[in-house]
Design a protein around this motif. Sequence first.
Motif, PDB file in Angstrom:
ATOM      1  N   ILE A 171      16.783  69.651  -7.132  1.00 52.99           N
ATOM      2  CA  ILE A 171      17.318  70.512  -8.187  1.00 52.99           C
ATOM      3  C   ILE A 171      17.474  69.746  -9.503  1.00 52.99           C
ATOM      4  O   ILE A 171      17.144  70.248 -10.568  1.00 52.99           O
ATOM      5  N   TYR A 172      17.973  68.507  -9.421  1.00 52.19           N
ATOM      6  CA  TYR A 172      18.317  67.788 -10.655  1.00 52.19           C
ATOM      7  C   TYR A 172      17.220  66.882 -11.197  1.00 52.19           C
ATOM      8  O   TYR A 172      17.491  66.002 -12.009  1.00 52.19           O
ATOM      9  N   GLY A 173      15.995  67.066 -10.742  1.00 51.26           N
ATOM     10  CA  GLY A 173      14.895  66.433 -11.462  1.00 51.26           C
ATOM     11  C   GLY A 173      14.302  65.150 -10.911  1.00 51.26           C
ATOM     12  O   GLY A 173      13.655  64.413 -11.639  1.00 51.26           O
ATOM     13  N   GLY A 174      14.505  64.848  -9.615  1.00 47.75           N
ATOM     14  CA  GLY A 174      13.741  63.751  -9.019  1.00 47.75           C
ATOM     15  C   GLY A 174      14.161  62.364  -9.465  1.00 47.75           C
ATOM     16  O   GLY A 174      15.352  62.031  -9.467  1.00 47.75           O
ATOM     17  N   ALA A 175      13.149  61.539  -9.833  1.00 50.57           N
ATOM     18  CA  ALA A 175      13.367  60.098 -10.033  1.00 50.57           C
ATOM     19  C   ALA A 175      14.494  59.755 -11.007  1.00 50.57           C
ATOM     20  O   ALA A 175      15.265  58.830 -10.768  1.00 50.57           O
ATOM     21  N   ALA A 176      14.606  60.465 -12.118  1.00 50.93           N
ATOM     22  CA  ALA A 176      15.643  60.139 -13.104  1.00 50.93           C
ATOM     23  C   ALA A 176      17.025  60.314 -12.475  1.00 50.93           C
ATOM     24  O   ALA A 176      17.929  59.489 -12.671  1.00 50.93           O
ATOM     25  N   PHE A 177      17.169  61.373 -11.689  1.00 52.18           N
ATOM     26  CA  PHE A 177      18.434  61.605 -10.984  1.00 52.18           C
ATOM     27  C   PHE A 177      18.716  60.458 -10.010  1.00 52.18           C
ATOM     28  O   PHE A 177      19.844  59.968  -9.915  1.00 52.18           O
ATOM     29  N   ILE A 178      17.680  60.020  -9.321  1.00 57.05           N
ATOM     30  CA  ILE A 178      17.861  58.943  -8.336  1.00 57.05           C
ATOM     31  C   ILE A 178      18.319  57.658  -9.020  1.00 57.05           C
ATOM     32  O   ILE A 178      19.188  56.941  -8.512  1.00 57.05           O
ATOM     33  N   ILE A 179      17.769  57.370 -10.208  1.00 57.62           N
ATOM     34  CA  ILE A 179      18.183  56.152 -10.914  1.00 57.62           C
ATOM     35  C   ILE A 179      19.667  56.208 -11.277  1.00 57.62           C
ATOM     36  O   ILE A 179      20.409  55.241 -11.100  1.00 57.62           O
ATOM     37  N   VAL A 180      20.125  57.368 -11.740  1.00 63.02           N
ATOM     38  CA  VAL A 180      21.550  57.505 -12.068  1.00 63.02           C
ATOM     39  C   VAL A 180      22.396  57.369 -10.804  1.00 63.02           C
ATOM     40  O   VAL A 180      23.438  56.713 -10.797  1.00 63.02           O
ATOM     41  N   TYR A 181      21.918  57.969  -9.724  1.00 62.52           N
ATOM     42  CA  TYR A 181      22.616  57.871  -8.438  1.00 62.52           C
ATOM     43  C   TYR A 181      22.762  56.398  -8.023  1.00 62.52           C
ATOM     44  O   TYR A 181      23.837  55.959  -7.634  1.00 62.52           O
ATOM     45  N   LEU A 182      21.672  55.645  -8.158  1.00 61.34           N
ATOM     46  CA  LEU A 182      21.719  54.229  -7.781  1.00 61.34           C
ATOM     47  C   LEU A 182      22.737  53.470  -8.629  1.00 61.34           C
ATOM     48  O   LEU A 182      23.468  52.612  -8.129  1.00 61.34           O
ATOM     49  N   ALA A 183      22.799  53.805  -9.902  1.00 60.02           N
ATOM     50  CA  ALA A 183      23.769  53.142 -10.777  1.00 60.02           C
ATOM     51  C   ALA A 183      25.197  53.470 -10.314  1.00 60.02           C
ATOM     52  O   ALA A 183      26.067  52.591 -10.269  1.00 60.02           O
ATOM     53  N   CYS A 184      25.440  54.706  -9.951  1.00 64.26           N
ATOM     54  CA  CYS A 184      26.780  55.107  -9.469  1.00 64.26           C
ATOM     55  C   CYS A 184      27.150  54.350  -8.208  1.00 64.26           C
ATOM     56  O   CYS A 184      28.285  53.906  -8.025  1.00 64.26           O
ATOM     57  N   ILE A 185      26.175  54.212  -7.299  1.00 68.48           N
ATOM     58  CA  ILE A 185      26.405  53.495  -6.051  1.00 68.48           C
ATOM     59  C   ILE A 185      26.806  52.050  -6.351  1.00 68.48           C
ATOM     60  O   ILE A 185      27.761  51.518  -5.801  1.00 68.48           O
ATOM     61  N   ALA A 186      26.039  51.417  -7.267  1.00 62.50           N
ATOM     62  CA  ALA A 186      26.269  49.997  -7.533  1.00 62.50           C
ATOM     63  C   ALA A 186      27.596  49.771  -8.255  1.00 62.50           C
ATOM     64  O   ALA A 186      28.366  48.885  -7.905  1.00 62.50           O
ATOM     65  N   ILE A 187      27.873  50.587  -9.264  1.00 56.82           N
ATOM     66  CA  ILE A 187      29.019  50.298 -10.130  1.00 56.82           C
ATOM     67  C   ILE A 187      30.326  50.872  -9.579  1.00 56.82           C
ATOM     68  O   ILE A 187      31.383  50.289  -9.761  1.00 56.82           O
ATOM     69  N   ILE A 188      30.247  52.009  -8.900  1.00 60.38           N
ATOM     70  CA  ILE A 188      31.493  52.638  -8.420  1.00 60.38           C
ATOM     71  C   ILE A 188      31.581  52.638  -6.898  1.00 60.38           C
ATOM     72  O   ILE A 188      32.616  52.303  -6.328  1.00 60.38           O
ATOM     73  N   GLY A 189      30.494  53.024  -6.249  1.00 66.08           N
ATOM     74  CA  GLY A 189      30.538  53.171  -4.790  1.00 66.08           C
ATOM     75  C   GLY A 189      30.863  51.874  -4.070  1.00 66.08           C
ATOM     76  O   GLY A 189      31.779  51.822  -3.241  1.00 66.08           O
ATOM     77  N   THR A 190      30.128  50.822  -4.390  1.00 67.71           N
ATOM     78  CA  THR A 190      30.335  49.556  -3.681  1.00 67.71           C
ATOM     79  C   THR A 190      31.765  49.024  -3.868  1.00 67.71           C
ATOM     80  O   THR A 190      32.405  48.664  -2.872  1.00 67.71           O
ATOM     81  N   PRO A 191      32.295  48.971  -5.103  1.00 66.47           N
ATOM     82  CA  PRO A 191      33.678  48.487  -5.222  1.00 66.47           C
ATOM     83  C   PRO A 191      34.708  49.355  -4.492  1.00 66.47           C
ATOM     84  O   PRO A 191      35.657  48.815  -3.912  1.00 66.47           O
ATOM     85  N   VAL A 192      34.520  50.671  -4.487  1.00 70.14           N
ATOM     86  CA  VAL A 192      35.500  51.507  -3.772  1.00 70.14           C
ATOM     87  C   VAL A 192      35.370  51.282  -2.259  1.00 70.14           C
ATOM     88  O   VAL A 192      36.370  51.224  -1.541  1.00 70.14           O
ATOM     89  N   MET A 193      34.131  51.091  -1.800  1.00 70.08           N
ATOM     90  CA  MET A 193      33.967  50.811  -0.369  1.00 70.08           C
ATOM     91  C   MET A 193      34.671  49.502  -0.006  1.00 70.08           C
ATOM     92  O   MET A 193      35.408  49.419   0.983  1.00 70.08           O
ATOM     93  N   LEU A 194      34.461  48.474  -0.828  1.00 72.53           N
ATOM     94  CA  LEU A 194      35.100  47.185  -0.554  1.00 72.53           C
ATOM     95  C   LEU A 194      36.625  47.329  -0.623  1.00 72.53           C
ATOM     96  O   LEU A 194      37.357  46.713   0.159  1.00 72.53           O
ATOM     97  N   SER A 195      37.115  48.165  -1.521  1.00 69.61           N
ATOM     98  CA  SER A 195      38.565  48.402  -1.608  1.00 69.61           C
ATOM     99  C   SER A 195      39.087  48.982  -0.301  1.00 69.61           C
ATOM    100  O   SER A 195      40.139  48.580   0.200  1.00 69.61           O
ATOM    101  N   GLU A 196      38.349  49.957   0.236  1.00 71.46           N
ATOM    102  CA  GLU A 196      38.810  50.573   1.494  1.00 71.46           C
ATOM    103  C   GLU A 196      38.812  49.563   2.637  1.00 71.46           C
ATOM    104  O   GLU A 196      39.762  49.499   3.414  1.00 71.46           O
ATOM    105  N   PHE A 197      37.746  48.768   2.732  1.00 73.08           N
ATOM    106  CA  PHE A 197      37.702  47.742   3.781  1.00 73.08           C
ATOM    107  C   PHE A 197      38.886  46.779   3.629  1.00 73.08           C
ATOM    108  O   PHE A 197      39.516  46.382   4.607  1.00 73.08           O
ATOM    109  N   THR A 198      39.161  46.404   2.373  1.00 70.22           N
ATOM    110  CA  THR A 198      40.238  45.447   2.106  1.00 70.22           C
ATOM    111  C   THR A 198      41.591  46.011   2.541  1.00 70.22           C
ATOM    112  O   THR A 198      42.369  45.341   3.220  1.00 70.22           O
ATOM    113  N   ILE A 199      41.860  47.242   2.166  1.00 73.25           N
ATOM    114  CA  ILE A 199      43.138  47.870   2.538  1.00 73.25           C
ATOM    115  C   ILE A 199      43.281  47.933   4.054  1.00 73.25           C
ATOM    116  O   ILE A 199      44.294  47.541   4.625  1.00 73.25           O
ATOM    117  N   GLY A 200      42.231  48.411   4.709  1.00 72.13           N
ATOM    118  CA  GLY A 200      42.298  48.617   6.156  1.00 72.13           C
ATOM    119  C   GLY A 200      42.481  47.319   6.924  1.00 72.13           C
ATOM    120  O   GLY A 200      43.342  47.211   7.793  1.00 72.13           O
TER     121      GLY A 200
END
Length: 462
Positions: free
Chosen positions: A43-72
């Motif tokens: 729906i949101y246009g293929g490759a360009a959407f995927i690049i933004v998704y990857l940026a979100c994963i790297a900049i926000i997703g990974t640190p929040v995941m590490l935060s959860e592991f740390t808390i637990g």
Amino acid sequence: MDNMNNSLPERDGFASKFGIIAAAAGSAIGLGNIWKFPYITGIYGGAAFIIVYLACIAIIGTPVMLSEFTIGRRAQKNAIGSFKKLSPNTPWFITGWMGFLAAFSILSFYGVVAGWTLDYIVKAATNSFAGADADAIAGMFGGLISQTWTPIFWQVVFMALTAGVVLGGIKKGIEKYAKILMPLLLVIIIILDIRAVTLKGAMEGLSFLFKPDFSELTGVSVLEALGQAFFSLSLGMGAIITYGSYVNKHDNLSNTAGEVTIADTLIAILAGIAIFPAVFALGIDHDQGPGLVFVTLPEVFQAMPGGFIFSVLFFTLLVVAAITSSISLLEVVVAYFVEEQKMIRRDATIIATALISIFGMICSLSLSSSVKIEFFGKNFFDWLEFVSSNILLPLGGLCIALFVGWKLGKQKVLKELSNEYTINAPFYHVFIFLVKYIAPIAIAIVFLNGIGVLKYILMIFK
Ligand code: TRP
């Protein structure tokens, strides 16, 4: 009984490094990757959407995941107990409660969709798609979800399978099955990928996935990418906090978070590769939304040589992916019942499964033609999905990032990441910066958009 043991029984936990990765990746990799990621990319246009998704994963997703592991791992407790232990007598435990509610709501509708995939394995295995035209295949999907009992039957079967694994505990349940199911998932998706890229006309689908056209990007698609990153990585409600509490003290949390993130992202991309070449090769619409895997794919399979076997494999893949995710959702609720309410695991699992299944049935019924449950223009299913994904997860993720960034204390975070100063934690400073500032701001934007407030705020600045 005469040989009573005075010490507390040891807390159950993961036995091996591979077990941790398999279980946590199993949580992350689910319907979000194989059902949702391809259709929103469409729906949101293929490759360009995927690049933004990857940026979100790297900049926000990974640190929040590490935060959860740390808390637990720091707290050695379930999602609610963790906040109570790390910050006693403060309102932070509400974060855990929101997670509990989110787990409940997500698993209710997740079990319904997973039930559909079980029904589709049967449809595929009995060759029901053969010779059916596009309308007939669309009719099969509509026909299934509008029925009263068939979807409920499959939902209950799926919930029972999930409960069966959770009953076994961590080592003998969750870890054991993740170690079998995750490699199986990888094998199936690779077979489907090889089939897809060797189709005549596969190139068009691949360039849709990998050749970005940034003119397609809008503000909404960027926010959608961020929301998907959250859902896909199982973040924001304590599933990873709970799993983190079962991680061995000697394991490297930063590496684990990194590996799980990479595995989740890779599988989402591989799912795209399995789907789009075939969709483009057969000239079928790529942007038709949630029906993509239930409507478009059977159509693709039935037109393809060897389609029968590939359709059975594909729906098996969906079930395998869904079950390791739903296990992690159920475990959040069960761990709370066991540790905070002092229930035994068996009772906790049975009660949690029964309650969630009842909610799930209401969800399923809300789509059926016999009982339409709707309020404010959305049925119960859509409400649960909306409230959990657009309100509870972003709010939970925001609190988790703020908790680690501002409340837990730098020394404790460093201790957890460096295993009490025994290993290097090279990304520590970057992590603190991301979790203190970048992730909370970005998540706040997703949240405000999710509840429809962002556009009014932006209007003020215009
Ligand atoms: N991540 C899973 C998927 O992609 C779904 C899921 C499992 C989940 N546990 C979660 C989503 C916790 C949010 C929070 O399908």
